[in-house]
Design an enzyme around this catalytic site. Structure first.
Site, short mmCIF file in Angstrom:
data_model
loop_
_atom_site.label_atom_id
_atom_site.label_comp_id
_atom_site.label_asym_id
_atom_site.label_seq_id
_atom_site.Cartn_x
_atom_site.Cartn_y
_atom_site.Cartn_z
N GLU A 69 -10.16 -8.55 1.58
CA GLU A 69 -10.41 -7.65 0.55
C GLU A 69 -10.62 -7.67 -0.87
O GLU A 69 -9.35 -9.06 -0.61
CB GLU A 69 -10.05 -6.13 0.54
CG GLU A 69 -10.53 -5.88 2.34
CD GLU A 69 -10.22 -4.31 2.44
OE1 GLU A 69 -10.94 -3.58 3.33
OE2 GLU A 69 -8.59 -3.97 2.25
N CYS A 110 -3.63 0.06 -5.72
CA CYS A 110 -2.36 -0.63 -4.42
C CYS A 110 -1.67 -0.31 -3.08
O CYS A 110 -1.98 0.98 -3.29
CB CYS A 110 -1.21 -0.44 -5.43
SG CYS A 110 -2.20 -0.54 -7.65
N1 SAH Z 1 2.57 -8.52 -2.34
C1 SAH Z 1 2.45 -8.25 -4.05
C2 SAH Z 1 1.25 -8.15 -4.64
C3 SAH Z 1 0.69 -7.61 -3.22
S1 SAH Z 1 0.57 -5.67 -3.50
C4 SAH Z 1 3.24 -7.67 -4.86
O1 SAH Z 1 4.32 -6.47 -2.99
O2 SAH Z 1 3.39 -6.74 -5.89
C5 SAH Z 1 0.13 -4.91 -5.45
C6 SAH Z 1 0.67 -3.73 -5.42
O3 SAH Z 1 0.84 -2.46 -4.93
C7 SAH Z 1 2.10 -3.69 -5.70
O4 SAH Z 1 3.19 -3.65 -7.37
C8 SAH Z 1 2.67 -3.08 -4.67
O5 SAH Z 1 4.66 -2.72 -4.65
C9 SAH Z 1 1.97 -2.00 -4.40
N2 SAH Z 1 1.82 -1.18 -3.34
C10 SAH Z 1 2.05 -1.35 -2.20
N3 SAH Z 1 1.48 -0.14 -1.40
C11 SAH Z 1 1.70 0.91 -2.52
C12 SAH Z 1 1.23 2.49 -1.77
N4 SAH Z 1 0.97 2.34 -0.64
N5 SAH Z 1 0.61 2.89 -2.74
C13 SAH Z 1 0.80 2.46 -4.46
N6 SAH Z 1 1.13 1.08 -4.51
C14 SAH Z 1 1.25 0.27 -3.70
#
Ligand code: SAH
Ligand code: SF4
Length: 345
Positions: free
Chosen positions: A94, A338
């Protein structure tokens, strides 16, 4: 499955060699490069500066659309569009387009699934299927660039924050950035790119040494090892007393500000004890903290912080001179927020 090569897997050097093997002069490679990356053409017949017989040869050799759009979803407010792509091996990923005021931000994936297993993240809940190739990353961007061009719009920002951990697929991600940044091609400014990592310390150090102006965001989510290891298992391998110094190193090496991401989970990491620990942890570091109320996912019971708790966390940081913002949630109604990106097998 197509036997043709995805055009976006090639560097300009690869392309030059390939066309030379066809007996073509060197300038043809640059011409084709411009047609693909500047004019964003996906049909060789439209490449009017290229002779007919070469157009045909290009069609037989390359595909400019190796990602197939399987589904699209648009949020109720129209600000966010999510696209489900199938790849040449049938796997799915996605990517997301977000419109916010004059910004047109594209968010791309770097892996199918993710091996990091953060408990609140839908991608982590899938596990890792495989890495994406540089071309598969580049093409997600080109897809949205073409789409926006039809409305006479341009992409203004790129965030590498979709499915996957970019620093767990480091080289391919760097190659994709390089290709998108290429001044003879797509020419997307490095300063408008942000890469988000969960905190793989050796890769943060390596990234600090690269000569790029790309922004770095580190997903922190907790300021004590005990809590962070529960939420983000990789913290057991790279705990905070290694992670934070690597972030300092990045700031010193690059002269750039670093961003910390913090998903606010109700009564888990949104209390003032964590806010205090965070202040102590990053005191004096040139940084900005993004607070994101948790987006719901199927595999995790935690829920988003309340408005009041988010505000008091924010105010505490502000009072202690840690720059921060509570981020606007976008696309949550279509699971494009996110951590909500996941694809069924
Ligand atoms: N793997 C990388 C990038 C992808 S995740 C990372 O973790 O940074 C992108 C962002 O979404 C990251 O900051 C992650 O911590 C956040 N994230 C993951 N699950 C989430 C959720 N359920 N709610 C809000 N943010 C979330
Ligand atoms: Fe992977 Fe990032 Fe999700 Fe963690 S938050 S599982 S690192 S995609």
């Amino acid at each position: 499955m197509s036997r043709r090569i995805s055009f976006y897997e090639l560097t300009l050097e690869d392309l030059t060699k390939l066309l030379q093997d066809f007996g073509e002069p060197i300038f043809r490679a640059r011409q084709l490069w411009r047609n693909a990356y500047k004019r964003l053409l996906d049909n060789p017949e439209e490449m009017t500066d290229i002779p007919r017989d070469l157009q045909r040869r290009i069609s037989e050799t390359f595909t400019f659309t190796s990602l197939e759009t399987q589904a699209t979803a648009r949020s109720d407010d129209g600000s966010t569009e999510k696209v489900l792509f199938s790849l040449s091996d049938g796997q799915m990923i996605e990517a997301v387009l977000m419109r916010y005021q004059r910004r047109r931000t594209v968010c791309i994936s770097t892996q199918i699934g993710c091996a990091m297993g953060c408990v609140f993240c839908a991608t982590g809940q899938m596990g890792l299927e495989r890495n994406l190739t540089p071309g598969e990353m580049v093409e997600q961007v080109i897809h949205f660039a073409r789409y926006l061009a039809k409305e006479d719009q341009r992409m203004t920002n790129l965030v590498i924050m979709g499915m996957g951990e970019p620093f767990h697929n480091y080289q391919a991600t760097m190659q994709a950035i390089k290709r998108l940044n290429d001044p003879t091609g797509f020419k997307f400014g490095a300063r408008r790119i942000t890469i988000s990592s969960i905190g793989i310390v050796p890769m943060i150090k390596r990234f600090a040494q690269e000569n790029y102006q790309v922004n770095l965001a580190v997903s922190l989510h907790a300021a004590t090892d005990e809590l962070r290891s529960e939420l983000v298992p990789i913290n057991q391998r790279y705990p905070l007393d290694e992670l934070i110094p690597s972030c300092q190193e990045y700031v010193q090496q690059t002269g750039r500000r670093i961003t910390f991401e913090w998903a606010l989970i109700h009564k888990v990491n949104d209390g003032l004890d964590q806010a205090q620990a965070l202040v102590d942890l990053i005191q004096g570091l040139n940084c900005h903290v993004n607070l994101i109320p948790l987006n719901p996912t199927q595999g995790y019971v935690g829920r988003a912080t309340s408005q009041e708790r988010a505000k008091s966390f924010h105010d505490f940081l502000t009072k202690h001179k840690v720059p921060c913002t509570i981020r606007v949630r976008q696309g949550v109604d279509i699971n494009a927020g996110c951590g909500q990106l996941a694809t069924e097998k």
